[in-house]
Design a protein around this motif. Sequence first.
Motif, PDB file in Angstrom:
ATOM      1  N   ASP A  17      46.383  49.749  45.259  1.00 52.94           N
ATOM      2  CA  ASP A  17      47.317  50.254  44.262  1.00 52.94           C
ATOM      3  C   ASP A  17      47.885  49.078  43.466  1.00 52.94           C
ATOM      4  O   ASP A  17      48.147  48.009  44.034  1.00 52.94           O
ATOM      5  CB  ASP A  17      48.459  51.020  44.946  1.00 52.94           C
ATOM      6  CG  ASP A  17      49.189  51.945  43.993  1.00 52.94           C
ATOM      7  OD1 ASP A  17      48.771  52.054  42.817  1.00 52.94           O
ATOM      8  OD2 ASP A  17      50.184  52.566  44.424  1.00 52.94           O
ATOM      9  N   LEU A  19      51.063  48.120  41.173  1.00 48.97           N
ATOM     10  CA  LEU A  19      52.411  48.627  40.912  1.00 48.97           C
ATOM     11  C   LEU A  19      52.934  48.239  39.543  1.00 48.97           C
ATOM     12  O   LEU A  19      53.833  48.893  39.018  1.00 48.97           O
ATOM     13  CB  LEU A  19      53.367  48.111  41.999  1.00 48.97           C
ATOM     14  CG  LEU A  19      52.924  48.371  43.447  1.00 48.97           C
ATOM     15  CD1 LEU A  19      53.952  47.833  44.422  1.00 48.97           C
ATOM     16  CD2 LEU A  19      52.678  49.852  43.674  1.00 48.97           C
ATOM     17  N   HIS A  27      49.543  40.674  38.725  1.00 44.50           N
ATOM     18  CA  HIS A  27      49.923  42.057  39.008  1.00 44.50           C
ATOM     19  C   HIS A  27      50.456  42.176  40.432  1.00 44.50           C
ATOM     20  O   HIS A  27      49.935  41.542  41.360  1.00 44.50           O
ATOM     21  CB  HIS A  27      48.718  42.995  38.849  1.00 44.50           C
ATOM     22  CG  HIS A  27      48.286  43.199  37.429  1.00 44.50           C
ATOM     23  ND1 HIS A  27      47.534  42.268  36.740  1.00 44.50           N
ATOM     24  CD2 HIS A  27      48.498  44.235  36.572  1.00 44.50           C
ATOM     25  CE1 HIS A  27      47.291  42.728  35.522  1.00 44.50           C
ATOM     26  NE2 HIS A  27      47.858  43.912  35.399  1.00 44.50           N
ATOM     27  N   ASP A  28      51.487  42.990  40.597  1.00 42.33           N
ATOM     28  CA  ASP A  28      51.958  43.332  41.937  1.00 42.33           C
ATOM     29  C   ASP A  28      51.048  44.422  42.487  1.00 42.33           C
ATOM     30  O   ASP A  28      50.797  45.438  41.823  1.00 42.33           O
ATOM     31  CB  ASP A  28      53.402  43.846  41.893  1.00 42.33           C
ATOM     32  CG  ASP A  28      54.406  42.708  41.817  1.00 42.33           C
ATOM     33  OD1 ASP A  28      54.263  41.742  42.589  1.00 42.33           O
ATOM     34  OD2 ASP A  28      55.320  42.780  40.981  1.00 42.33           O
ATOM     35  N   ARG A  30      49.567  46.656  46.137  1.00 41.93           N
ATOM     36  CA  ARG A  30      49.798  47.135  47.511  1.00 41.93           C
ATOM     37  C   ARG A  30      48.462  47.678  47.990  1.00 41.93           C
ATOM     38  O   ARG A  30      47.981  48.688  47.461  1.00 41.93           O
ATOM     39  CB  ARG A  30      50.881  48.213  47.543  1.00 41.93           C
ATOM     40  CG  ARG A  30      51.365  48.553  48.958  1.00 41.93           C
ATOM     41  CD  ARG A  30      52.672  49.336  48.904  1.00 41.93           C
ATOM     42  NE  ARG A  30      53.250  49.478  50.230  1.00 41.93           N
ATOM     43  CZ  ARG A  30      53.252  50.618  50.921  1.00 41.93           C
ATOM     44  NH1 ARG A  30      52.731  51.720  50.413  1.00 41.93           N
ATOM     45  NH2 ARG A  30      53.803  50.659  52.133  1.00 41.93           N
ATOM     46  N   GLU A 150      50.659  42.751  50.012  1.00 42.35           N
ATOM     47  CA  GLU A 150      51.586  43.087  48.929  1.00 42.35           C
ATOM     48  C   GLU A 150      51.887  41.856  48.094  1.00 42.35           C
ATOM     49  O   GLU A 150      51.337  40.788  48.332  1.00 42.35           O
ATOM     50  CB  GLU A 150      52.863  43.692  49.526  1.00 42.35           C
ATOM     51  CG  GLU A 150      52.596  44.995  50.290  1.00 42.35           C
ATOM     52  CD  GLU A 150      53.829  45.532  51.001  1.00 42.35           C
ATOM     53  OE1 GLU A 150      54.398  46.527  50.536  1.00 42.35           O
ATOM     54  OE2 GLU A 150      54.196  44.930  52.032  1.00 42.35           O
ATOM     55  N   HIS A 193      48.169  57.601  42.006  1.00 46.00           N
ATOM     56  CA  HIS A 193      48.138  56.428  42.874  1.00 46.00           C
ATOM     57  C   HIS A 193      47.569  56.812  44.236  1.00 46.00           C
ATOM     58  O   HIS A 193      47.675  57.959  44.671  1.00 46.00           O
ATOM     59  CB  HIS A 193      49.548  55.853  43.043  1.00 46.00           C
ATOM     60  CG  HIS A 193      50.095  55.249  41.791  1.00 46.00           C
ATOM     61  ND1 HIS A 193      49.957  53.915  41.480  1.00 46.00           N
ATOM     62  CD2 HIS A 193      50.772  55.818  40.754  1.00 46.00           C
ATOM     63  CE1 HIS A 193      50.532  53.672  40.310  1.00 46.00           C
ATOM     64  NE2 HIS A 193      51.032  54.806  39.849  1.00 46.00           N
TER      65      HIS A 193
END
Length: 294
Positions: A17, A19, A27-28, A30, A150, A193
């Motif tokens: 994913d 976020l 990019h953040d 998960r 993360e 998502h």
Amino acid sequence: MNQIEVKARAKINISLDVLGKRPDGYHDVRMVMQTLELYDRLNFKKIRGDKVILKTNIPYLPTDERNLVNKIVGYMKERYKIRTGVFVRLKKVIPVAAGLAGGSADAAETVKAMNRLFHLGLSLEEMMEIGGRFGADIPYCMVGGTALAEGIGEKITYLPDFPECHVVLVKPNFGVSTAHVFGRLDAGALDCHPDTEGVLEGIRNRDLAAIGRSMGNVLETVTVAEHPLLADIKKTLLVHGAIGALMSGSGPSVYGLFAEEAAAQEAARRIIEKKMAKFVRTTKIHNRKKVGCQ
């Protein structure tokens, strides 16, 4: 100790994913990651002089400082004032530019091998710090197994072992640029998502069916849209018994999870029959060992 041989294992994303995009351009994410029994082999040997020499079985693969293995050996030689030369032989089995972290796995094992070869006494945390300088996936690849990543991929939470299963891995006859895929992704516009919590619960309960229902990868919105063959591969795997099928990383590799080896072998045979890809492998997941990841 004058030489050492290590295995660098491929990884797949069980869930990926994105976020949002950070001010620094990264990019953040998960994502849930898992290592496989598919691996490259690297042999490190001390040699006379002060050179770093890398040889590989892939003719088009760079062997100078454009290759992370060469770059990391050079960096660690300079950082720890190592005046001995190093010869590295890399036997690639993991496809290049495939979304399987082959380069990151090679880099991670390079840090660990240099630590052992030259008796540097580095802790896992220190080795992860070195690896993180060269790529966000490298700290995870230091240990492998089942993990939640993360941040930009550097924040690792290790999870219970993944349920034992068989994996059919399919890499089509083209590569994909990770930078291109992330550049085309509009993270703010995503309306669907992955069910990462469902994946985590399935792992905790060792429930392969629940994991299969919850798997997802938002990067498919870019890569599969540009390469519809990937959707056909996923469909073929599912039709022939996969509990779940997904693209790994930014692609183009696609995999299916199977409870039974016979079903996995049959699905692989059908993919080959349809000439969807030249690289088709059946393998298994590789859970983290308490004494390391070899």
